[in-house]
Structure formats: C-alpha cells, structure tokens
Design a protein around this motif. Sequence first.
Motif, PDB file in Angstrom:
ATOM      1  N   MET A 183       0.843  -1.191   0.000  1.00  0.00           N
ATOM      2  CA  MET A 183       0.000   0.000   0.000  1.00  0.00           C
ATOM      3  C   MET A 183       0.885   1.249   0.000  1.00  0.00           C
ATOM      4  O   MET A 183       1.829   1.337   0.762  1.00  0.00           O
ATOM      5  N   ASN A 184       0.565   2.186  -0.887  1.00  0.00           N
ATOM      6  CA  ASN A 184       1.293   3.453  -0.912  1.00  0.00           C
ATOM      7  C   ASN A 184       1.061   4.185   0.399  1.00  0.00           C
ATOM      8  O   ASN A 184      -0.076   4.394   0.813  1.00  0.00           O
ATOM      9  N   LYS A 185       2.132   4.585   1.056  1.00  0.00           N
ATOM     10  CA  LYS A 185       2.008   5.208   2.370  1.00  0.00           C
ATOM     11  C   LYS A 185       1.840   6.725   2.296  1.00  0.00           C
ATOM     12  O   LYS A 185       1.526   7.358   3.293  1.00  0.00           O
ATOM     13  N   ASN A 186       2.096   7.334   1.127  1.00  0.00           N
ATOM     14  CA  ASN A 186       1.912   8.771   0.982  1.00  0.00           C
ATOM     15  C   ASN A 186       0.919   9.022  -0.144  1.00  0.00           C
ATOM     16  O   ASN A 186       1.186   8.702  -1.303  1.00  0.00           O
ATOM     17  N   ILE A 187      -0.218   9.579   0.218  1.00  0.00           N
ATOM     18  CA  ILE A 187      -1.288   9.804  -0.754  1.00  0.00           C
ATOM     19  C   ILE A 187      -1.736  11.253  -0.653  1.00  0.00           C
ATOM     20  O   ILE A 187      -2.099  11.726   0.437  1.00  0.00           O
ATOM     21  N   ALA A 188      -1.659  11.971  -1.759  1.00  0.00           N
ATOM     22  CA  ALA A 188      -2.045  13.386  -1.816  1.00  0.00           C
ATOM     23  C   ALA A 188      -1.291  14.217  -0.784  1.00  0.00           C
ATOM     24  O   ALA A 188      -1.807  15.209  -0.260  1.00  0.00           O
ATOM     25  N   GLY A 189      -0.074  13.791  -0.463  1.00  0.00           N
ATOM     26  CA  GLY A 189       0.735  14.527   0.503  1.00  0.00           C
ATOM     27  C   GLY A 189       0.497  14.144   1.946  1.00  0.00           C
ATOM     28  O   GLY A 189       1.048  14.774   2.854  1.00  0.00           O
ATOM     29  N   VAL A 190      -0.296  13.112   2.181  1.00  0.00           N
ATOM     30  CA  VAL A 190      -0.592  12.655   3.538  1.00  0.00           C
ATOM     31  C   VAL A 190       0.034  11.283   3.756  1.00  0.00           C
ATOM     32  O   VAL A 190      -0.160  10.371   2.949  1.00  0.00           O
ATOM     33  N   GLU A 191       0.760  11.147   4.841  1.00  0.00           N
ATOM     34  CA  GLU A 191       1.345   9.860   5.194  1.00  0.00           C
ATOM     35  C   GLU A 191       0.310   9.017   5.947  1.00  0.00           C
ATOM     36  O   GLU A 191      -0.238   9.460   6.957  1.00  0.00           O
ATOM     37  N   LEU A 192       0.033   7.830   5.436  1.00  0.00           N
ATOM     38  CA  LEU A 192      -0.834   6.922   6.182  1.00  0.00           C
ATOM     39  C   LEU A 192      -0.091   6.452   7.427  1.00  0.00           C
ATOM     40  O   LEU A 192       1.064   6.029   7.338  1.00  0.00           O
ATOM     41  N   PRO A 193      -0.713   6.511   8.582  1.00  0.00           N
ATOM     42  CA  PRO A 193      -0.040   6.074   9.809  1.00  0.00           C
ATOM     43  C   PRO A 193       0.424   4.617   9.702  1.00  0.00           C
ATOM     44  O   PRO A 193      -0.289   3.767   9.156  1.00  0.00           O
ATOM     45  N   ASP A 194       1.612   4.366  10.213  1.00  0.00           N
ATOM     46  CA  ASP A 194       2.176   3.014  10.141  1.00  0.00           C
ATOM     47  C   ASP A 194       2.695   2.568  11.508  1.00  0.00           C
ATOM     48  O   ASP A 194       3.580   1.732  11.600  1.00  0.00           O
TER      49      ASP A 194
END
Length: 213
Positions: A1-12
């Motif tokens: 899963m891409n962790k950066n989308i539209a400039g937002v980092e998905l929490p990991d």
Amino acid sequence: MNKNIAGVELPDSALARAAFEHVRGIEPELLLHHALRAFLFAALMGFREALEFDANLLYVGMLFHNVGLNPRFNRSPNRFEIDSANEAREFLLAQGVDDYAATDVWNAIALHTTPGIPDHMSALVALVGAGVQMDVRGARYYEFTAQQRDAIVQAFPRERGFKTKLIEAYARGMEHRPETTFGTVNADVLDRWDPDYRRLNFCGLVLGSEWPN
C-alpha cells in the motif's frame, strides 16, 4: 500500500496497523475504502487549517466509525454510532491508549452524524465529522484540488454505484433498530430505504405526551 497519498502519510505505527487489521476483518471493502478516503480528506483539512491532532487517533477513529453497522449489532438498542464508538474505545484501551484520548475518539465517532456539534469540540472530533461528510456528501468538495481528490480516489476507489450502496449499507445496519434513528440523519436513510418506516416526530411526541397541557 502506498504510504503517501495526496501529501498525507498513512499512519504506520503498531496502533495503526492493529486497527487496520482489526477493521479489515469485520468490514466490507466499500466501508473500509470510505474510511480511508475520509481519513485522508480529514488530514488535509487539518493541515490546511493548522490544527493540532494525532494522526494515529484520527486514523483509528475513521477506521472504526462505521463498525456498528456490522450484522452482529442487529439486536443492539444503540445508535450504530454508539456501537462504533464503544468498539473503538475498547480497542484503544486494550492497546494501552489513555482514557482521555480514547474518549476523544469515542466522541468523534458518536457525533459524526450530528451536524453542528463536532465543529465546536476538539480538533479530532471536528476532523472525523468533516472527513466523513466530505466523502459521503461532498461537503467542502471544492476546498480540495482535483489532483488531491483524484489521488485519494485512485488509492481507495469509490466503486461503481457507491452512493446507493453506501445508503444501503447504512439502512441494513439500522433496519432492525429503527427507533434509534430518531433525531438524526439516520432517519433520512430509513425513510428512503423502507417504505413501511414511519419516523418519530418531536412535535407529535410533545403534543401526544401524558401532560395535560
């Protein structure tokens, strides 16, 4: 899963991963993708408005906000939002999150379908409500660029017929407890879904009460 989308980092974090695995096991992809899009929209709003919020708690709140629609709550006497909020708080406390933070998430989920209240509470409560409303009904749609919207939908697609399917998911999660929709937008859902549904009317309850005048 891409962790950066539209400039937002998905929490990991460990908390975020545990929440995702928990919810993925009990929620259909339609609602899971909705939750993830709502998180991204909410985070972008938070960044734009320079709000202080915990991305991990926002992520958990979004993931859990519709869990109460699960069939195992069909016999629940609660609004689905309350069941969702209770599940989130129980999960967070089991993960070692403090009661204050767990309660903030509880409030965010419990109030996300109550217009006019979340904006006057904590940043987390406001963002959960705003992110959900953006993905569901396009509230503040044009505050996002086309590139942001496209990136988010590409990452977590709105499947064909999403609007109708979402209303159906809400209705099926509430049709066994119609009395819980009184005074909320949920009454609109059952009013459209069930031809036999008759919503309670506040004025009727007042005028029909046992008080003599």
